[in-house]
Write a protein that holds these residues in place. Structure first.
Motif, PDB file in Angstrom:
ATOM      1  N   UNK A  66       0.818  -1.209   0.000  1.00 15.54           N
ATOM      2  CA  UNK A  66       0.000   0.000   0.000  1.00 15.54           C
ATOM      3  C   UNK A  66       0.860   1.270   0.000  1.00 15.54           C
ATOM      4  N   UNK A  67       1.920   1.260   0.795  1.00 17.29           N
ATOM      5  CA  UNK A  67       2.805   2.431   0.846  1.00 17.29           C
ATOM      6  C   UNK A  67       3.460   2.664  -0.514  1.00 17.29           C
ATOM      7  N   UNK A  68       3.943   1.597  -1.127  1.00 18.06           N
ATOM      8  CA  UNK A  68       4.570   1.725  -2.436  1.00 18.06           C
ATOM      9  C   UNK A  68       3.616   2.269  -3.488  1.00 18.06           C
ATOM     10  N   UNK A  69       2.370   1.820  -3.456  1.00 18.91           N
ATOM     11  CA  UNK A  69       1.381   2.317  -4.417  1.00 18.91           C
ATOM     12  C   UNK A  69       1.105   3.795  -4.199  1.00 18.91           C
ATOM     13  N   UNK A  70       1.017   4.211  -2.935  1.00 21.33           N
ATOM     14  CA  UNK A  70       0.791   5.631  -2.643  1.00 21.33           C
ATOM     15  C   UNK A  70       1.930   6.494  -3.174  1.00 21.33           C
ATOM     16  N   UNK A  71       3.164   6.068  -2.965  1.00 21.38           N
ATOM     17  CA  UNK A  71       4.309   6.847  -3.429  1.00 21.38           C
ATOM     18  C   UNK A  71       4.344   6.937  -4.954  1.00 21.38           C
ATOM     19  N   UNK A  72       4.013   5.854  -5.625  1.00 18.63           N
ATOM     20  CA  UNK A  72       3.982   5.864  -7.095  1.00 18.63           C
ATOM     21  C   UNK A  72       2.934   6.859  -7.599  1.00 18.63           C
ATOM     22  N   UNK A  73       1.778   6.890  -6.943  1.00 15.01           N
ATOM     23  CA  UNK A  73       0.727   7.820  -7.369  1.00 15.01           C
ATOM     24  C   UNK A  73       1.134   9.263  -7.113  1.00 15.01           C
ATOM     25  N   UNK A  74       1.796   9.516  -5.994  1.00 17.29           N
ATOM     26  CA  UNK A  74       2.219  10.882  -5.667  1.00 17.29           C
ATOM     27  C   UNK A  74       3.191  11.413  -6.717  1.00 17.29           C
ATOM     28  N   UNK A  75       4.171  10.613  -7.095  1.00 14.27           N
ATOM     29  CA  UNK A  75       5.163  11.043  -8.083  1.00 14.27           C
ATOM     30  C   UNK A  75       4.515  11.263  -9.450  1.00 14.27           C
ATOM     31  N   UNK A  76       3.628  10.354  -9.848  1.00 11.46           N
ATOM     32  CA  UNK A  76       2.993  10.461 -11.165  1.00 11.46           C
ATOM     33  C   UNK A  76       2.166  11.735 -11.291  1.00 11.46           C
ATOM     34  N   UNK A  77       1.349  12.020 -10.274  1.00 11.50           N
ATOM     35  CA  UNK A  77       0.491  13.209 -10.337  1.00 11.50           C
ATOM     36  C   UNK A  77       1.329  14.486 -10.271  1.00 11.50           C
ATOM     37  N   UNK A  78       2.380  14.498  -9.455  1.00 14.09           N
ATOM     38  CA  UNK A  78       3.227  15.694  -9.339  1.00 14.09           C
ATOM     39  C   UNK A  78       3.958  16.002 -10.636  1.00 14.09           C
ATOM     40  N   UNK A  79       4.112  15.008 -11.508  1.00 10.63           N
ATOM     41  CA  UNK A  79       4.825  15.248 -12.765  1.00 10.63           C
ATOM     42  C   UNK A  79       4.042  16.174 -13.704  1.00 10.63           C
TER      43      UNK A  79
END
Length: 422
Positions: A77-90
């Motif tokens: 779950x933590x890994x998925x959250x971090x992936x989503x944060x980076x993608x949206x911030x791009x």
């Protein structure tokens, strides 16, 4: 785990999910408005973005159940959250550098989509491990009510933020919410996976989960009803912003409010699900919920001028109310009726099929909206939604008062629930 410990873990889990839901609800307004107002996206491009947001359920929906079964839930779950944060911030970064394109939005939606699949299967699998069986429906209703509240407040906040900050900078709110969620989830207890000496082949595990759901006389029809409903939801995700902006000429602030109104129906549905299922029976409530969504879908694109805004709001409320009743009831039944060792694969199978229909609906809607227009296309999809209650009426569900009646009959030896290996 003691009762107090379970409660503490649940509330941290709930807070993490609520935080990311609020950010996602804001992003759900900011992303399509970025495509429409910043990049002047076409109907087809809007359909692509909507499809990309859910296509991962088709690609990895089934393997996700096996992945979640083998990996620690917390780390997943933590890994998925971090992936989503980076993608949206791009997206804001690309915009500030003058490099933002529709393709970038589609790719971002794809990354978020794949992370969503793994996260959602892990989240649904985690809940029964921290909640007693008799509390599952109330906890599922609470999470659905929370989701409804974020639908109600998030898009409104998103519309106001877009007017104040612009569509692209508003996406930073969504990215930040995933970071907060990851930090909270990091405090949850880690699950140790008791791995066998030799894992069965992935394909065998996937097929076992598929057979369990597909041949289950209750879960199977419920899955297909949800699939019909999500096919229409995919069309709505793609067309509602387009319909409001291009057909009704609604300003950004009003678009946010109107998209948020569905949260009212979802909130009411979540609050009333237990009351409805207690009085009607869970099986009968599903059929009633199916017909309710049909009525709402036909109401959404009705009217012209300001009555069209009223019709859109009223239809969204009715549609989301029926959707939530069906969602909470079927999800609770799966969590209760599924063997623990199959639960993650059952959840993944159902979501692979039903959520996989969302990008298909978005693509079909995008293709039809070009020649037909958004309003006519929404009516076409409303007509297809009649499949949802019909599939329930044509199944053993129509003879039941409660979904669990089938399992009671099975346990008494009247009829087997599932034939594995058929």
């Amino acid at each position: 785990m003691h009762v107090d410990e379970r409660a503490g873990v649940f509330w941290r889990w709930w807070t993490a999910g609520t935080t990311s839901l609020v950010g996602s609800a804001v992003g759900a307004v900011a992303l399509p408005l970025t495509a429409l107002t910043v990049l002047d996206a076409s109907a087809w491009q809007m359909g692509l973005i909507a499809a990309a947001s859910y296509v991962a359920w088709i690609v990895i929906g089934l393997p996700a159940g096996v992945i979640v079964q083998r990996l620690p839930l917390r780390g997943t779950q933590v890994g998925a959250d971090l992936a989503r944060a980076v993608a949206v911030a791009s997206i804001p970064l690309a915009w500030w550098w003058g490099q933002l394109t529709v393709t970038h939005l589609v790719v971002t939606a794809l990354v978020v989509s794949f992370a969503n699949v793994v996260f959602d299967v892990a989240n649904s699998t985690f809940l029964p491990s921290i909640v007693e069986r008799e509390q599952l429906q109330s906890r599922n209703s609470l999470t659905s009510a929370t989701h409804a509240a974020t639908l109600l407040s998030g898009p409104s906040l998103g519309g106001l933020a877009v007017q104040a900050l612009g569509a692209v900078p508003t996406l930073l709110v969504d990215s930040a919410s995933y970071l907060v969620s990851a930090a909270l989830l990091r405090t949850l207890p880690a699950r140790r996976v008791d791995a066998p000496e030799h894992w069965p082949p992935v394909g065998e595990l996937i097929r076992e989960g598929w057979r369990y759901v597909a041949y289950h006389p209750v879960m199977g029809p419920c899955m297909w009803a949800a699939t019909a409903m999500n096919f229409v939801c995919g069309a709505q995700f793609a067309l509602h912003p387009l319909y409001l902006v291009r057909d009704l000429h609604a300003p950004a602030g009003l678009v946010g409010v109107l998209l948020a109104v569905e949260g009212v129906g979802a909130l009411v549905g979540a609050a009333l699900t237990t009351w409805i299922t207690t009085r009607l029976g869970s099986a009968r409530a599903l059929v009633a919920a199916g017909f309710t969504t049909v009525a709402g879908a036909f109401l959404i694109p009705g009217g012209t001028g300001w009555p069209a805004y009223v019709a859109f709001a009223a239809g969204s409320i009715v549609f989301s109310l029926g959707t939530v009743v069906l969602s909470v009831t079927t999800r609770t039944y799966r969590q209760i009726a599924s063997p623990p060792e199959l639960l993650s694969r059952v959840m993944a199978t159902v979501r692979f099929v039903s959520w996989g229909a969302i990008p298909v609906g978005g693509l079909v809607a995008g293709g039809l909206a070009g020649p037909l227009g958004a309003r006519a296309t929404l009516f076409v999809f409303a007509a297809t939604l009649i499949c949802a209650p019909l599939v329930l009426l044509l199944s053993p569900v129509r003879r039941l008062r409660d979904l669990t009646d089938h399992d009671r009959d099975r346990d008494q030896g009247r009829r087997p629930a599932v034939t594995i290996g058929r």
